[in-house]
Design an enzyme around this catalytic site. Structure first.
Site, PDB file in Angstrom:
ATOM      1  N   ASP A 192       0.832  -1.195   0.000  1.00 26.57           N
ATOM      2  CA  ASP A 192       0.000   0.000   0.000  1.00 26.57           C
ATOM      3  C   ASP A 192       0.874   1.255   0.000  1.00 26.57           C
ATOM      4  OD1 ASP A 192      -2.472  -1.142  -0.034  1.00 26.57           O
ATOM      5  OD2 ASP A 192      -2.828  -1.004   2.120  1.00 26.57           O
TER       6      ASP A 192
ATOM      7  N   LYS B 235      -3.565   3.096  -3.149  1.00 27.17           N
ATOM      8  CA  LYS B 235      -4.905   3.650  -3.346  1.00 27.17           C
ATOM      9  C   LYS B 235      -4.810   5.147  -3.067  1.00 27.17           C
ATOM     10  CE  LYS B 235      -7.263  -0.600  -2.070  1.00 27.17           C
ATOM     11  NZ  LYS B 235      -8.189  -1.249  -1.126  1.00 27.17           N
TER      12      LYS B 235
END
Length: 407
Positions: free
Chosen positions: A196, A218
């Site tokens: 991430d 993200k």
């Protein structure tokens, strides 16, 4: 006197069910007894007194304790002895009995008079590290610590059985030093890392060249990898027999969608290990000098997702009930919605003067803190150009250790 030309012969004693006598119940015994108990030894302690911790071990039946001084014959039937009293005469007598009975004997007061030395030891994933450096316990401990730490974090290579599968690793709030020891070791053993944006990115530079790194960032309001695609990548690489680490920011189960990934893997029959991480909800306020609880100020704290606003039908938060609480509120993923959140809290009864701190990129080199109140935080965040990731702390704890000037 120990002869450096004749170093101690290293050996692992299997003491399960065998009699071990410890003479003296002070600090030395307190340090050594747990390992003897863990080895399954039948431990007899001979001492007129003991530390509270040793006393508890006797009370719970982990060891037997005869509350008296050493007597000749106490070492009968012993396989191993530890002598650790302050009485030199008693130590000499017990040592002489050990010699006569051919019982290996450690002496805390005089290593040269002992027939055995206790190494500095540590255990990592079923491996015991034991270090002897002559009569220099500090050096032994330093070498032991270096080896153990290297094995734990993967910086020291060691042959290990390769275990394919997936590990969901909580990487902590961003500082690479705040990942858990287990998480760092699993990273060092990975074939594939799916990372991430909010994970500890600096750790990726430490990975060997053969490790495939997949960007699952993200980015708010930008390009992102759909959760389904992340799940499919985990499944694909695991089925190919690879060791996969899903490196997530914070903790996998605190707004990290870790359970969704675990469920997807379980549906495919893929083994998954979950490694908890330090959640940004408590670590980032701490790094900014804010305790989420404090005696006489806050007896509870509530962690809330702010990714959807209070008036959004998708919101699962009872904002009216939250406003009535007197403790700390921690908002994650709420930078762009903080104005609406503050208005909702004030509308439902929270004082507009309630202090608020917004901590951007907490625990990293670019951390900054912006202070406001519920009445001003919406405009302050815009004026200060605060960007995600940021943790928002609402409550009187913000003023417990308030900075002299706002960041």
């Amino acid at each position: 006197m120990a002869n450096p030309a004749h170093p101690a012969y290293p050996v692992g004693l299997r003491l399960a069910g065998r009699r071990v006598v410890v003479i003296g119940g002070g600090q030395v015994a307190q340090r050594r007894l747990p390992a003897l108990v863990a080895a399954g030894a039948d431990v007899l302690l001979v001492s007129p007194s003991a530390t509270p911790s040793v006393d508890v071990m006797a009370a719970t039946g982990e060891i037997r304790w005869e509350r008296r001084r050493y007597q000749d014959g106490d070492l009968e039937g012993a396989w191993y002895a530890l002598i650790a009293t302050r009485d030199r005469a008693a130590n000499d007598a017990a040592s002489a009995e050990a010699e006569a009975r051919r019982v290996w004997c450690v002496r805390a007061d005089d290593a040269d008079a002992a027939t055995a030395w206790t190494p500095a030891t540590g255990r990592v994933e079923g491996v015991t590290v034991a270090v002897l450096s002559g009569n220099d316990p500090r050096r032994s401990a330093a070498v032991r610590d270096a080896v153990v730490e290297g094995l734990r974090d993967g910086s020291l290579s060691a042959a290990r059985p390769r275990v394919p599968g997936v590990a969901l690793v909580g990487g902590g709030p961003g500082d690479p030093d705040l990942i858990t020891v287990r998480g760092r070791r699993l990273l060092a053993e990975a074939d594939v890392v799916i990372a991430d944006r909010l994970g500890p990115r600096d750790l990726l530079d430490e990975l060997p060249p053969h490790v495939e790194v997949i960007d699952a960032a993200k980015i708010p309001y930008g390009r992102f990898m759909a959760q389904e695609a992340i799940n499919n990548a985990l499944i694909e690489h695991a089925k190919a027999g690879k060791a996969v680490v899903r490196l997530k920011g914070g903790d996998p189960y605190v707004f990290g969608r870790g359970m969704e990934e675990l469920q997807a893997l379980a549906a495919e029959g893929i083994a998954c290990t979950v490694v908890p991480g330090i959640s940004s909800s408590i670590s980032v306020p701490s790094a900014a000098g804010i305790p989420v609880t404090h005696r006489g100020v806050a007896h509870e704290f509530t962690v809330v997702s702010g990714h959807v606003g209070p008036d959004d039908p998708r919101s699962l938060v009872d904002w009216a009930a939250l406003a009535k609480l007197t403790g700390t509120i921690v908002i994650l993923m709420g930078v762009d919605k903080i104005g609406l959140i503050a208005e909702a809290l004030v509308r439902h009864g929270r004082s507009a003067d309630t202090p608020v701190a917004v901590v951007q990129e907490g625990t990293t080199a670019t951390q900054r803190r912006v202070d406001a109140t519920l009445a001003t935080v919406g405009e302050t965040v815009k004026a200060q150009e605060v960007r995600p990731p940021a943790v928002i702390v609402i409550g009187d704890v913000v003023r417990v250790n308030a900075p002299l000037t706002d960041a």
